[in-house]
Design a protein around this motif. Sequence first.
Motif, PDB file in Angstrom:
ATOM      1  N   PHE A   1      51.352  35.513  81.981  1.00  0.00           N
ATOM      2  CA  PHE A   1      51.526  34.420  81.024  1.00  0.00           C
ATOM      3  C   PHE A   1      52.910  33.774  81.073  1.00  0.00           C
ATOM      4  N   GLU A   2      53.874  34.419  81.726  1.00  0.00           N
ATOM      5  CA  GLU A   2      55.246  33.922  81.682  1.00  0.00           C
ATOM      6  C   GLU A   2      55.413  32.551  82.329  1.00  0.00           C
ATOM      7  N   VAL A   3      54.510  32.167  83.205  1.00  0.00           N
ATOM      8  CA  VAL A   3      54.606  30.838  83.804  1.00  0.00           C
ATOM      9  C   VAL A   3      54.202  29.748  82.802  1.00  0.00           C
ATOM     10  N   TYR A   4      53.536  30.129  81.722  1.00  0.00           N
ATOM     11  CA  TYR A   4      53.075  29.166  80.728  1.00  0.00           C
ATOM     12  C   TYR A   4      53.937  29.118  79.474  1.00  0.00           C
ATOM     13  N   ILE A   5      54.388  30.265  79.028  1.00  0.00           N
ATOM     14  CA  ILE A   5      55.109  30.313  77.749  1.00  0.00           C
ATOM     15  C   ILE A   5      56.582  30.639  77.976  1.00  0.00           C
ATOM     16  N   ILE A   6      57.406  30.125  77.108  1.00  0.00           N
ATOM     17  CA  ILE A   6      58.860  30.326  77.220  1.00  0.00           C
ATOM     18  C   ILE A   6      59.191  31.808  77.119  1.00  0.00           C
ATOM     19  N   SER A   7      58.652  32.430  76.085  1.00  0.00           N
ATOM     20  CA  SER A   7      58.845  33.856  75.866  1.00  0.00           C
ATOM     21  C   SER A   7      57.776  34.322  74.886  1.00  0.00           C
ATOM     22  N   ILE A   8      57.578  35.626  74.835  1.00  0.00           N
ATOM     23  CA  ILE A   8      56.635  36.189  73.861  1.00  0.00           C
ATOM     24  C   ILE A   8      57.105  35.879  72.449  1.00  0.00           C
ATOM     25  N   ASP A   9      58.409  35.938  72.210  1.00  0.00           N
ATOM     26  CA  ASP A   9      58.923  35.648  70.868  1.00  0.00           C
ATOM     27  C   ASP A   9      58.605  34.213  70.446  1.00  0.00           C
ATOM     28  N   TRP A  10      58.715  33.275  71.375  1.00  0.00           N
ATOM     29  CA  TRP A  10      58.378  31.872  71.085  1.00  0.00           C
ATOM     30  C   TRP A  10      56.902  31.750  70.711  1.00  0.00           C
ATOM     31  N   ALA A  11      56.025  32.350  71.536  1.00  0.00           N
ATOM     32  CA  ALA A  11      54.582  32.295  71.273  1.00  0.00           C
ATOM     33  C   ALA A  11      54.240  32.996  69.964  1.00  0.00           C
ATOM     34  N   ARG A  12      54.873  34.140  69.712  1.00  0.00           N
ATOM     35  CA  ARG A  12      54.630  34.894  68.478  1.00  0.00           C
ATOM     36  C   ARG A  12      55.012  34.064  67.259  1.00  0.00           C
ATOM     37  N   GLN A  13      56.136  33.384  67.325  1.00  0.00           N
ATOM     38  CA  GLN A  13      56.595  32.573  66.199  1.00  0.00           C
ATOM     39  C   GLN A  13      55.580  31.467  65.874  1.00  0.00           C
ATOM     40  N   ILE A  14      55.072  30.812  66.901  1.00  0.00           N
ATOM     41  CA  ILE A  14      54.091  29.741  66.689  1.00  0.00           C
ATOM     42  C   ILE A  14      52.815  30.299  66.076  1.00  0.00           C
ATOM     43  N   ILE A  15      52.298  31.361  66.658  1.00  0.00           N
ATOM     44  CA  ILE A  15      51.024  31.904  66.165  1.00  0.00           C
ATOM     45  C   ILE A  15      51.188  32.494  64.770  1.00  0.00           C
ATOM     46  N   GLN A  16      52.283  33.178  64.502  1.00  0.00           N
ATOM     47  CA  GLN A  16      52.494  33.726  63.154  1.00  0.00           C
ATOM     48  C   GLN A  16      52.611  32.619  62.109  1.00  0.00           C
ATOM     49  N   THR A  17      53.300  31.551  62.449  1.00  0.00           N
ATOM     50  CA  THR A  17      53.440  30.427  61.521  1.00  0.00           C
ATOM     51  C   THR A  17      52.083  29.797  61.225  1.00  0.00           C
ATOM     52  N   LEU A  18      51.305  29.552  62.269  1.00  0.00           N
ATOM     53  CA  LEU A  18      49.990  28.954  62.074  1.00  0.00           C
ATOM     54  C   LEU A  18      49.036  29.912  61.369  1.00  0.00           C
ATOM     55  N   GLU A  19      49.155  31.191  61.667  1.00  0.00           N
ATOM     56  CA  GLU A  19      48.302  32.181  61.003  1.00  0.00           C
ATOM     57  C   GLU A  19      48.618  32.249  59.500  1.00  0.00           C
ATOM     58  N   ARG A  20      49.886  32.141  59.160  1.00  0.00           N
ATOM     59  CA  ARG A  20      50.289  32.139  57.750  1.00  0.00           C
ATOM     60  C   ARG A  20      49.669  30.944  57.020  1.00  0.00           C
ATOM     61  N   SER A  21      49.748  29.772  57.630  1.00  0.00           N
ATOM     62  CA  SER A  21      49.152  28.576  57.030  1.00  0.00           C
ATOM     63  C   SER A  21      47.630  28.701  56.957  1.00  0.00           C
ATOM     64  N   ARG A  22      47.036  29.221  58.009  1.00  0.00           N
ATOM     65  CA  ARG A  22      45.584  29.443  58.047  1.00  0.00           C
ATOM     66  C   ARG A  22      45.151  30.341  56.899  1.00  0.00           C
ATOM     67  N   ASN A  23      45.889  31.409  56.666  1.00  0.00           N
ATOM     68  CA  ASN A  23      45.525  32.364  55.617  1.00  0.00           C
ATOM     69  C   ASN A  23      45.627  31.757  54.224  1.00  0.00           C
ATOM     70  N   VAL A  24      46.611  30.894  54.008  1.00  0.00           N
ATOM     71  CA  VAL A  24      46.725  30.217  52.711  1.00  0.00           C
ATOM     72  C   VAL A  24      45.475  29.380  52.467  1.00  0.00           C
ATOM     73  N   ILE A  25      45.076  28.606  53.469  1.00  0.00           N
ATOM     74  CA  ILE A  25      43.907  27.742  53.334  1.00  0.00           C
ATOM     75  C   ILE A  25      42.632  28.572  53.187  1.00  0.00           C
ATOM     76  N   MET A  26      42.501  29.617  53.984  1.00  0.00           N
ATOM     77  CA  MET A  26      41.285  30.436  53.949  1.00  0.00           C
ATOM     78  C   MET A  26      41.111  31.156  52.615  1.00  0.00           C
ATOM     79  N   HIS A  27      42.172  31.321  51.875  1.00  0.00           N
ATOM     80  CA  HIS A  27      42.088  31.959  50.557  1.00  0.00           C
ATOM     81  C   HIS A  27      42.202  30.912  49.452  1.00  0.00           C
ATOM     82  N   SER A  28      41.703  29.715  49.763  1.00  0.00           N
ATOM     83  CA  SER A  28      41.574  28.602  48.809  1.00  0.00           C
ATOM     84  C   SER A  28      42.898  28.074  48.287  1.00  0.00           C
ATOM     85  N   GLY A  29      43.976  28.308  49.010  1.00  0.00           N
ATOM     86  CA  GLY A  29      45.272  27.762  48.626  1.00  0.00           C
ATOM     87  C   GLY A  29      45.485  26.386  49.230  1.00  0.00           C
ATOM     88  N   GLU A  30      46.578  25.766  48.819  1.00  0.00           N
ATOM     89  CA  GLU A  30      46.926  24.439  49.330  1.00  0.00           C
ATOM     90  C   GLU A  30      48.308  24.487  49.957  1.00  0.00           C
TER      91      GLU A  30
END
Length: 193
Positions: free
Chosen positions: A142-171
């Motif tokens: 995967f290293e040819v595609y992503i800058i680093s695992i930390d970069w990818a982790r930060q993006i996915i964790q941020t989006l997962e946090r937002s996803r979870n707010v919405i999935m639990h009927s939050g805004e």
Amino acid sequence: MNEDKLYSFVMRGELTKIALNNTDVVSKHSSSECIVQEYINSLSLDLLDDECVNSAKEMATVYTAIAAFENMVRKFVVKVLLEHKGENWWEECVSEKIRKLATSRKKEEEKIKWHTQRGDSMINYIEFGDLISIMQQNFELFEVYIISIDWARQIIQTLERSRNVIMHSGELGRKDIERVGTNIRDWISQVGD
């Protein structure tokens, strides 16, 4: 352009618009009005509080982006592993812990025969965040595609946090929505679609 030609041009455009509105042709990201109306009727939205429905519709747009992104990342992981490891990528490239959890979820869902399951591929039974673990375990692929695992982790964790707010009927607030868009754009600019 004389007046007759202008009138003819405008009328042809209007007739085309009417013809397209009367077909099932939809754009890349739109839903057929007929299907939308069918869902509205099936779900009895007219019986629910208008303010709650409108708020949920706004968050549904954000969820659509996050869900599409999540599925794109799943496809990306499968594509890379399939290209490099072949059909046995699941056994060779995914930790036993993640495989066991996915198998357990799949078996639980199979017990409930009256409900649609997540999908045929085992990748559909893992957590969004587990995709990072799989990329980290196979970073050389995967290293040819992503800058680093930390970069990818930060993006996915941020989006997962937002996803979870919405999935639990939050805004989500405006800044969170903008952050979702920024993260999606950053990923696609780096990794592709």
